[in-house]
Write a protein that holds these residues in place. Sequence first.
Motif, PDB file in Angstrom:
ATOM      1  N   ARG A   1      11.807  14.025 -27.734  1.00 42.25           N
ATOM      2  CA  ARG A   1      11.383  13.996 -29.124  1.00 42.25           C
ATOM      3  C   ARG A   1      12.209  14.984 -29.944  1.00 42.25           C
ATOM      4  O   ARG A   1      12.806  15.921 -29.412  1.00 42.25           O
ATOM      5  CB  ARG A   1       9.903  14.385 -29.242  1.00 42.25           C
ATOM      6  CG  ARG A   1       8.920  13.391 -28.648  1.00 42.25           C
ATOM      7  CD  ARG A   1       7.514  13.905 -28.931  1.00 42.25           C
ATOM      8  NE  ARG A   1       6.486  12.956 -28.516  1.00 42.25           N
ATOM      9  CZ  ARG A   1       5.554  13.218 -27.623  1.00 42.25           C
ATOM     10  NH1 ARG A   1       5.534  14.402 -27.033  1.00 42.25           N
ATOM     11  NH2 ARG A   1       4.638  12.321 -27.317  1.00 42.25           N
ATOM     12  N   LYS A   2      12.185  14.765 -31.266  1.00 41.64           N
ATOM     13  CA  LYS A   2      12.930  15.657 -32.150  1.00 41.64           C
ATOM     14  C   LYS A   2      12.495  17.105 -31.985  1.00 41.64           C
ATOM     15  O   LYS A   2      13.320  18.014 -31.956  1.00 41.64           O
ATOM     16  CB  LYS A   2      12.758  15.226 -33.615  1.00 41.64           C
ATOM     17  CG  LYS A   2      13.435  13.921 -33.960  1.00 41.64           C
ATOM     18  CD  LYS A   2      13.580  13.742 -35.449  1.00 41.64           C
ATOM     19  CE  LYS A   2      12.264  13.533 -36.138  1.00 41.64           C
ATOM     20  NZ  LYS A   2      12.440  13.264 -37.592  1.00 41.64           N
ATOM     21  N   LYS A   3      11.192  17.319 -31.877  1.00 38.34           N
ATOM     22  CA  LYS A   3      10.684  18.682 -31.775  1.00 38.34           C
ATOM     23  C   LYS A   3      11.012  19.312 -30.426  1.00 38.34           C
ATOM     24  O   LYS A   3      10.941  20.537 -30.271  1.00 38.34           O
ATOM     25  CB  LYS A   3       9.170  18.703 -31.994  1.00 38.34           C
ATOM     26  CG  LYS A   3       8.370  17.921 -30.962  1.00 38.34           C
ATOM     27  CD  LYS A   3       6.898  17.924 -31.313  1.00 38.34           C
ATOM     28  CE  LYS A   3       6.062  17.129 -30.305  1.00 38.34           C
ATOM     29  NZ  LYS A   3       4.631  17.077 -30.682  1.00 38.34           N
ATOM     30  N   GLU A   4      11.369  18.505 -29.438  1.00 39.39           N
ATOM     31  CA  GLU A   4      11.727  19.015 -28.110  1.00 39.39           C
ATOM     32  C   GLU A   4      13.226  19.220 -27.947  1.00 39.39           C
ATOM     33  O   GLU A   4      13.662  19.932 -27.040  1.00 39.39           O
ATOM     34  CB  GLU A   4      11.238  18.042 -27.033  1.00 39.39           C
ATOM     35  CG  GLU A   4       9.736  17.833 -27.010  1.00 39.39           C
ATOM     36  CD  GLU A   4       9.318  16.596 -26.240  1.00 39.39           C
ATOM     37  OE1 GLU A   4       8.102  16.447 -25.990  1.00 39.39           O
ATOM     38  OE2 GLU A   4      10.190  15.760 -25.909  1.00 39.39           O
ATOM     39  N   ALA A   5      14.009  18.599 -28.814  1.00 36.75           N
ATOM     40  CA  ALA A   5      15.461  18.579 -28.627  1.00 36.75           C
ATOM     41  C   ALA A   5      16.078  19.974 -28.731  1.00 36.75           C
ATOM     42  O   ALA A   5      16.983  20.327 -27.973  1.00 36.75           O
ATOM     43  CB  ALA A   5      16.103  17.642 -29.645  1.00 36.75           C
ATOM     44  N   PHE A   6      15.585  20.788 -29.683  1.00 35.42           N
ATOM     45  CA  PHE A   6      16.207  22.099 -29.922  1.00 35.42           C
ATOM     46  C   PHE A   6      16.165  22.962 -28.664  1.00 35.42           C
ATOM     47  O   PHE A   6      17.173  23.568 -28.281  1.00 35.42           O
ATOM     48  CB  PHE A   6      15.491  22.801 -31.073  1.00 35.42           C
ATOM     49  CG  PHE A   6      16.156  24.075 -31.520  1.00 35.42           C
ATOM     50  CD1 PHE A   6      17.313  24.043 -32.266  1.00 35.42           C
ATOM     51  CD2 PHE A   6      15.620  25.302 -31.164  1.00 35.42           C
ATOM     52  CE1 PHE A   6      17.934  25.225 -32.672  1.00 35.42           C
ATOM     53  CE2 PHE A   6      16.226  26.485 -31.563  1.00 35.42           C
ATOM     54  CZ  PHE A   6      17.378  26.441 -32.324  1.00 35.42           C
ATOM     55  N   LEU A   7      15.001  23.003 -28.003  1.00 33.66           N
ATOM     56  CA  LEU A   7      14.872  23.825 -26.805  1.00 33.66           C
ATOM     57  C   LEU A   7      15.730  23.282 -25.672  1.00 33.66           C
ATOM     58  O   LEU A   7      16.357  24.050 -24.934  1.00 33.66           O
ATOM     59  CB  LEU A   7      13.403  23.895 -26.387  1.00 33.66           C
ATOM     60  CG  LEU A   7      13.068  24.837 -25.223  1.00 33.66           C
ATOM     61  CD1 LEU A   7      13.497  26.264 -25.547  1.00 33.66           C
ATOM     62  CD2 LEU A   7      11.574  24.795 -24.907  1.00 33.66           C
ATOM     63  N   ARG A   8      15.784  21.941 -25.525  1.00 34.90           N
ATOM     64  CA  ARG A   8      16.592  21.359 -24.438  1.00 34.90           C
ATOM     65  C   ARG A   8      18.078  21.567 -24.684  1.00 34.90           C
ATOM     66  O   ARG A   8      18.839  21.855 -23.751  1.00 34.90           O
ATOM     67  CB  ARG A   8      16.284  19.861 -24.288  1.00 34.90           C
ATOM     68  CG  ARG A   8      15.135  19.574 -23.335  1.00 34.90           C
ATOM     69  CD  ARG A   8      13.828  20.017 -23.907  1.00 34.90           C
ATOM     70  NE  ARG A   8      12.749  20.067 -22.921  1.00 34.90           N
ATOM     71  CZ  ARG A   8      11.520  20.465 -23.226  1.00 34.90           C
ATOM     72  NH1 ARG A   8      11.220  20.833 -24.461  1.00 34.90           N
ATOM     73  NH2 ARG A   8      10.589  20.517 -22.297  1.00 34.90           N
ATOM     74  N   VAL A   9      18.502  21.426 -25.930  1.00 35.07           N
ATOM     75  CA  VAL A   9      19.909  21.698 -26.245  1.00 35.07           C
ATOM     76  C   VAL A   9      20.233  23.161 -25.955  1.00 35.07           C
ATOM     77  O   VAL A   9      21.316  23.488 -25.461  1.00 35.07           O
ATOM     78  CB  VAL A   9      20.214  21.355 -27.721  1.00 35.07           C
ATOM     79  CG1 VAL A   9      21.603  21.844 -28.115  1.00 35.07           C
ATOM     80  CG2 VAL A   9      20.127  19.848 -27.944  1.00 35.07           C
TER      81      VAL A   9
ATOM     82  N   THR B   1      11.112  30.684 -29.062  1.00 37.20           N
ATOM     83  CA  THR B   1      10.358  31.320 -30.140  1.00 37.20           C
ATOM     84  C   THR B   1      10.344  30.456 -31.394  1.00 37.20           C
ATOM     85  O   THR B   1       9.310  30.297 -32.051  1.00 37.20           O
ATOM     86  CB  THR B   1      10.965  32.702 -30.466  1.00 37.20           C
ATOM     87  OG1 THR B   1      10.985  33.501 -29.284  1.00 37.20           O
ATOM     88  CG2 THR B   1      10.154  33.413 -31.542  1.00 37.20           C
ATOM     89  N   ILE B   2      11.509  29.879 -31.721  1.00 25.14           N
ATOM     90  CA  ILE B   2      11.605  29.007 -32.895  1.00 25.14           C
ATOM     91  C   ILE B   2      10.680  27.804 -32.747  1.00 25.14           C
ATOM     92  O   ILE B   2       9.965  27.425 -33.685  1.00 25.14           O
ATOM     93  CB  ILE B   2      13.066  28.548 -33.090  1.00 25.14           C
ATOM     94  CG1 ILE B   2      13.938  29.730 -33.508  1.00 25.14           C
ATOM     95  CG2 ILE B   2      13.156  27.432 -34.145  1.00 25.14           C
ATOM     96  CD1 ILE B   2      15.422  29.411 -33.546  1.00 25.14           C
ATOM     97  N   GLN B   3      10.687  27.183 -31.549  1.00 24.60           N
ATOM     98  CA  GLN B   3       9.840  26.017 -31.322  1.00 24.60           C
ATOM     99  C   GLN B   3       8.366  26.402 -31.285  1.00 24.60           C
ATOM    100  O   GLN B   3       7.518  25.713 -31.869  1.00 24.60           O
ATOM    101  CB  GLN B   3      10.231  25.343 -30.011  1.00 24.60           C
ATOM    102  CG  GLN B   3       9.374  24.121 -29.674  1.00 24.60           C
ATOM    103  CD  GLN B   3       9.889  23.362 -28.453  1.00 24.60           C
ATOM    104  OE1 GLN B   3      10.996  22.846 -28.463  1.00 24.60           O
ATOM    105  NE2 GLN B   3       9.097  23.298 -27.407  1.00 24.60           N
ATOM    106  N   LYS B   4       8.043  27.501 -30.629  1.00 23.80           N
ATOM    107  CA  LYS B   4       6.649  27.921 -30.478  1.00 23.80           C
ATOM    108  C   LYS B   4       6.024  28.269 -31.825  1.00 23.80           C
ATOM    109  O   LYS B   4       4.868  27.908 -32.108  1.00 23.80           O
ATOM    110  CB  LYS B   4       6.586  29.126 -29.539  1.00 23.80           C
ATOM    111  CG  LYS B   4       5.170  29.547 -29.131  1.00 23.80           C
ATOM    112  CD  LYS B   4       4.561  28.542 -28.172  1.00 23.80           C
ATOM    113  CE  LYS B   4       3.214  29.035 -27.650  1.00 23.80           C
ATOM    114  NZ  LYS B   4       2.589  28.036 -26.750  1.00 23.80           N
ATOM    115  N   LEU B   5       6.771  28.962 -32.666  1.00 19.45           N
ATOM    116  CA  LEU B   5       6.255  29.393 -33.965  1.00 19.45           C
ATOM    117  C   LEU B   5       6.543  28.388 -35.070  1.00 19.45           C
ATOM    118  O   LEU B   5       6.220  28.638 -36.232  1.00 19.45           O
ATOM    119  CB  LEU B   5       6.847  30.762 -34.322  1.00 19.45           C
ATOM    120  CG  LEU B   5       6.548  31.902 -33.333  1.00 19.45           C
ATOM    121  CD1 LEU B   5       7.196  33.190 -33.800  1.00 19.45           C
ATOM    122  CD2 LEU B   5       5.042  32.090 -33.159  1.00 19.45           C
ATOM    123  N   ASN B   6       7.199  27.268 -34.681  1.00 18.46           N
ATOM    124  CA  ASN B   6       7.500  26.196 -35.630  1.00 18.46           C
ATOM    125  C   ASN B   6       8.335  26.688 -36.810  1.00 18.46           C
ATOM    126  O   ASN B   6       8.123  26.295 -37.967  1.00 18.46           O
ATOM    127  CB  ASN B   6       6.198  25.553 -36.145  1.00 18.46           C
ATOM    128  CG  ASN B   6       6.439  24.169 -36.724  1.00 18.46           C
ATOM    129  OD1 ASN B   6       7.366  23.479 -36.326  1.00 18.46           O
ATOM    130  ND2 ASN B   6       5.619  23.770 -37.675  1.00 18.46           N
TER     131      ASN B   6
END
Length: 534
Positions: A206-214, A374-379
């Motif tokens: 998903r889009k919201k998951e992509a940042f952490l995986r990248v 941190t970016i994903q967790k805190l949105n």
Amino acid sequence: MTVIKFRDKKFTDDFLLFKSTSGESIICGFSSMSEKEANEHSVEYLSSTGAQDWSDVDQAMQLANESKKVVIDEKRDRAVLRKLDFYLMPLVSFLYALFYIDKACNGYAAVMGIQTDMNMKGNQYSWTSSAFYLGYLCFQPFAGYTLQRFPLSRTFSLYMLSWAVIICLQASNSSYAAFTFLRTLLGCSEASASVFTTLLTSQYYRKKEAFLRVSFWLSTSGFGIVFGSLMSYGIAIRADQFTIESWKVLFIVVGLISLVIGIIVFFHIPNTPAEAWFLSKEEKLVVVERIRENYQGFGNKKFKKQQCIEALLDPKTWLFFLYAIAFNIPNGGIASFGSILLHSDLGYSSTTALLYGVPQGIVEFVGLPIIAYTIQKLNWSRLLTTSIVIICCISFSCMLAFGKENHVKLAGYLLLSFMQIGPIGCFSYFASNVPGHTKKITVTGIYLIGYCVGNLVGPQTYRASDAPHYVPAKIAIVVCLAVSAACLLAIFTICMIENKKRDKNPNANPELAPENIEFSDLTDKENIFFRYTL
């Protein structure tokens, strides 16, 4: 819901116009078109119960109707996500680490004596580094096209096998001309790596998951720094035990590792989730349903001219291009001259300079995923936070460029690894915010052309006449990082304004989106229901 496929008079490629059962137009193309106007075109009616022309839509469309029936609860969602991470992320991350090691070997070899053995004069060593990116630059459009046109993982694994052979061949001679030629071929074969990993991420997450995986697979370049530094150090201190030069041993070892990983990629990573050997039929449907919110699916093998044109006319494309040039001038210079800088400017021995790659790699390998989590967790906003981190890195570059004490310069050099949050922000943007397979390939390709230009120019900022301190090159790092941050802030602003504009448009409400429009291979401009993930 009926889908009308028509051929526009202005373009030779097909568009998709969605119409509700009441006949009301839902516009997802370049311009509004009435039913009368549509009838003036060569029209073929497609529906979920009729004949389908799968060449115009995403490969996930064939599973989309079935996946609608799947109920995804939190437990099932997490189970599938864990399975994807387990089967994909370790291998993808390690091959990206190898991608870095393959490039960095040139820098390690410089400290191990390749310049002396090949009798390099003046700026000749700089050109061996630039030659890699010259080959990358020339071949990248073709690499991107072949990854779209042919099976994704099979095509990439063949590229990887070819670069493994080329790395081994670099150890077969001591000719500067032959070595530079092989470096150019290596750039050609490695031009597929970033496109492959970006497309793979967009297929499964998903889009919201992509940042952490990248961040996982990009930060493993830090692991590559640690692994490569320790390996080259171990080879360098045992140079008298080999019958050939130590840098040749380094190339052979790295080439053989790449060869093994290329073979594993060929058999392990599927071309699309629909072919994933490690997923059951139900889990494949869950993957399709999970990525529905991305408004993009597995990809489309048909090259669509209108999507290419849209990419070329999109100002964000050229901001990414400018960013890529500015960011990779310091990136390319440090990759090739980092060990040399530590040796000549800071006064460390050649073997100690190799070892200092270890803390640099740890900062990147550990620090970047923590920031991304941190970016994903805190949105937090991905683009905005990425820009802020790069702005902080400007101060680190000033420590390296203008510091008086060696420990200040060393701290600035090591902390500069945090600048690699920049590519994480960019590639996660391409994976989640550039729907339309041809447009994604085009935008990513233009970015990588800028990447090549920057990395080609970067080593040239380290002129032999500026040794041993290379002051102009260090000042260039400061200026280029400032330009990079400005480009990302501009992209963030454009996306935020467009989201607000669509939110105010009652016809662009995502709840009104036609069924399965997510897998119609529409771009962000064609699909008014799409929202950018900031």
